[in-house]
Write an enzyme that holds these catalytic residues in place. Structure first.
Site, PDB file in Angstrom:
ATOM      1  N   HIS A  30      28.747 -18.256 -20.852  1.00 45.25           N
ATOM      2  CA  HIS A  30      28.276 -19.038 -19.705  1.00 45.25           C
ATOM      3  C   HIS A  30      29.459 -19.728 -19.017  1.00 45.25           C
ATOM      4  O   HIS A  30      30.494 -19.965 -19.648  1.00 45.25           O
ATOM      5  CB  HIS A  30      27.256 -20.077 -20.173  1.00 45.25           C
ATOM      6  CG  HIS A  30      26.104 -19.473 -20.918  1.00 45.25           C
ATOM      7  ND1 HIS A  30      26.048 -19.434 -22.301  1.00 45.25           N
ATOM      8  CD2 HIS A  30      24.995 -18.852 -20.475  1.00 45.25           C
ATOM      9  CE1 HIS A  30      24.935 -18.816 -22.676  1.00 45.25           C
ATOM     10  NE2 HIS A  30      24.277 -18.450 -21.590  1.00 45.25           N
TER      11      HIS A  30
ATOM     12  N   HIS B  39      29.067 -27.484 -20.392  1.00 46.08           N
ATOM     13  CA  HIS B  39      28.203 -27.603 -19.203  1.00 46.08           C
ATOM     14  C   HIS B  39      28.021 -29.055 -18.752  1.00 46.08           C
ATOM     15  O   HIS B  39      27.590 -29.297 -17.630  1.00 46.08           O
ATOM     16  CB  HIS B  39      26.802 -27.038 -19.481  1.00 46.08           C
ATOM     17  CG  HIS B  39      26.770 -25.564 -19.720  1.00 46.08           C
ATOM     18  ND1 HIS B  39      27.372 -24.673 -18.875  1.00 46.08           N
ATOM     19  CD2 HIS B  39      26.207 -24.833 -20.719  1.00 46.08           C
ATOM     20  CE1 HIS B  39      27.180 -23.438 -19.338  1.00 46.08           C
ATOM     21  NE2 HIS B  39      26.485 -23.511 -20.455  1.00 46.08           N
TER      22      HIS B  39
ATOM     23  N   ASP C 242      33.307 -18.636 -23.558  1.00 41.65           N
ATOM     24  CA  ASP C 242      31.848 -18.695 -23.728  1.00 41.65           C
ATOM     25  C   ASP C 242      31.205 -17.843 -22.625  1.00 41.65           C
ATOM     26  O   ASP C 242      31.722 -17.775 -21.509  1.00 41.65           O
ATOM     27  CB  ASP C 242      31.391 -20.155 -23.601  1.00 41.65           C
ATOM     28  CG  ASP C 242      29.920 -20.348 -23.925  1.00 41.65           C
ATOM     29  OD1 ASP C 242      29.610 -20.843 -25.018  1.00 41.65           O
ATOM     30  OD2 ASP C 242      29.069 -19.998 -23.063  1.00 41.65           O
TER      31      ASP C 242
ATOM     32  N   ASP D 252      28.816 -16.390 -27.594  1.00 42.22           N
ATOM     33  CA  ASP D 252      27.610 -15.801 -27.011  1.00 42.22           C
ATOM     34  C   ASP D 252      27.892 -14.600 -26.103  1.00 42.22           C
ATOM     35  O   ASP D 252      26.979 -14.048 -25.510  1.00 42.22           O
ATOM     36  CB  ASP D 252      26.743 -16.852 -26.291  1.00 42.22           C
ATOM     37  CG  ASP D 252      27.562 -17.904 -25.575  1.00 42.22           C
ATOM     38  OD1 ASP D 252      28.776 -17.691 -25.392  1.00 42.22           O
ATOM     39  OD2 ASP D 252      26.983 -18.939 -25.194  1.00 42.22           O
TER      40      ASP D 252
END
Ligand SMILES: [Zn+2]
Length: 353
Positions: free
Chosen positions: A160, A121, A158, A246
């Site tokens: 996200h 991120h 991931d 995740d």
């Protein structure tokens, strides 16, 4: 999280990573891996300022370094860190570089960097979502500039969206970035199908925003129809994987339905492509599930027979309803498949030239 929430362990902690490492050790797999520079394996070192600044603004790097010396701070949006964190984050990025070097030089076939904090991120100007420095982006830049690789692929599973990695290579056709993530989770507003890169890099950024509730069917189909066909056409010299666990059914910060075994299957297919793969650890906040996901990946990468370790949740999660691809999930994959048709042709003609 507010006045009425009893404090517990923060989501991003060392715990899931510690347990993954210990599970790999306890089942005997660790003995079969090249783990140390003494084995002629992977060099562990911190990334230099220059290496970090290939992705991050010098002022941001300096800001983290200064606050790290004084007690910590927030690197931007929900990326809190304590004293000394600059050295830890630089070490995570440096280990990713070391792993890329080891794979590029043929010292190991592939590598897994079990590090924290996560990185995907983190943008040029700030940290976000537990991420301080973007380790995968720093390592990919290293491969592009220092190792002079013309084609580097980043696969991000991931849950996200890897917004920082997307930003770092948005205009670079030498880095193919494919992110399979949960639609509209974090960061809000990024990771859309139409965000395809710009200029010469147009088409080389591919987002697959799967609806919440996606499971084995949708993820496998996304890899069969999007990720692997893109890699076939792009023919990368190295593959970096933003390895977040995740999207596990048990993760507290995602809403997908994957069992640990899926991550092993995905890793086996990536490792079988015949090009070096460097996995860099990202998210994965279930202390129970993430270690099993990691073990399955390492078993697949190492090409050793599966250990006797049983994840008792594997069968239960696979038996959940709606694991097969649902129509609204397939509609997203259909749309992305149409979007990448043209760039796949472009990649093939580039490779032929
Ligand atoms: Zn994540």
């Amino acid at each position: 999280m507010g006045y009425y929430v009893e404090p517990g362990q923060y989501y991003e902690s060392a715990e899931a990573k510690r347990r993954m490492r210990n599970l790999v050790d306890a089942c005997g797999l660790l003995e079969l891996l090249v783990t140390d520079v003494r084995d002629g394996g992977v060099v562990r070192r911190a990334a230099t300022r220059q290496e970090l600044e290939a992705v991050h603004a010098p002022a941001y790097v300096e800001r983290v370094a200064a606050a790290s010396g004084k007690g910590g701070g927030d690197a931007g949006d929900c990326a809190f860190y304590g004293p000394g964190s600059f050295a830890i984050a630089a070490l995570a990025a440096g280990c990713a570089i070391g792993a890329v070097d080891a794979v590029a030089e043929g010292r190991v076939d592939n590598a897994y960097v079990l590090c924290r904090p996560p990185g995907h991120h983190a943008t040029r100007e700030m940290g976000m979502g537990f991420c301080v420095f973007n380790s995968v982006a720093v390592a990919a830049k290293h491969a592009r500039t220092r190792l002079r690789m013309g084609r580097v692929a980043v696969v991000d599973y991931d849950v996200h969206h890897g917004n920082g990695t997307e930003e770092a290579f948005y205009g670079d056709p030498g880095v193919l970035v494919v992110s399979v993530h949960e639609d509209s989770l974090y960061p809000l507003g990024t990771g859309k199908v139409e965000d395809r890169g710009e200029g010469a890099g147009e088409g080389y950024n591919v987002n697959v925003p799967l609806p919440p509730g996606s499971g084995v069917g949708a993820y496998t189909e996304a890899f069969d129809r999007i990720v692997h066909p893109l890699l076939d056409a792009f023919e990368p010299e190295i593959i970096l994987v933003s390895s977040g666990f995740d999207a596990s059914a048990l993760d507290p910060l995602g809403h997908m339905m994957l069992p640990s075994g899926w991550f092993g299957e995905a890793a086996a297919r990536l490792a079988a492509r015949g090009v070096g793969v460097v996995f860099v650890h990202e998210g994965g906040y279930s202390e129970v599930a993430a270690p099993f996901c990691g073990l399955r990946v390492l078993e697949a990468m190492a090409g050793v027979p599966k250990s006797n370790v049983v994840d008792v949740m594997e069968g239960e999660i696979r038996a959940y309803g709606y694991q097969e691809t649902q129509a609204h999930q397939r509609a997203v994959i259909d749309r992305v498949e149409r979007e990448i048709e043209e760039v796949k042709g472009l990649m093939r003609s580039r490779a032929a030239a």
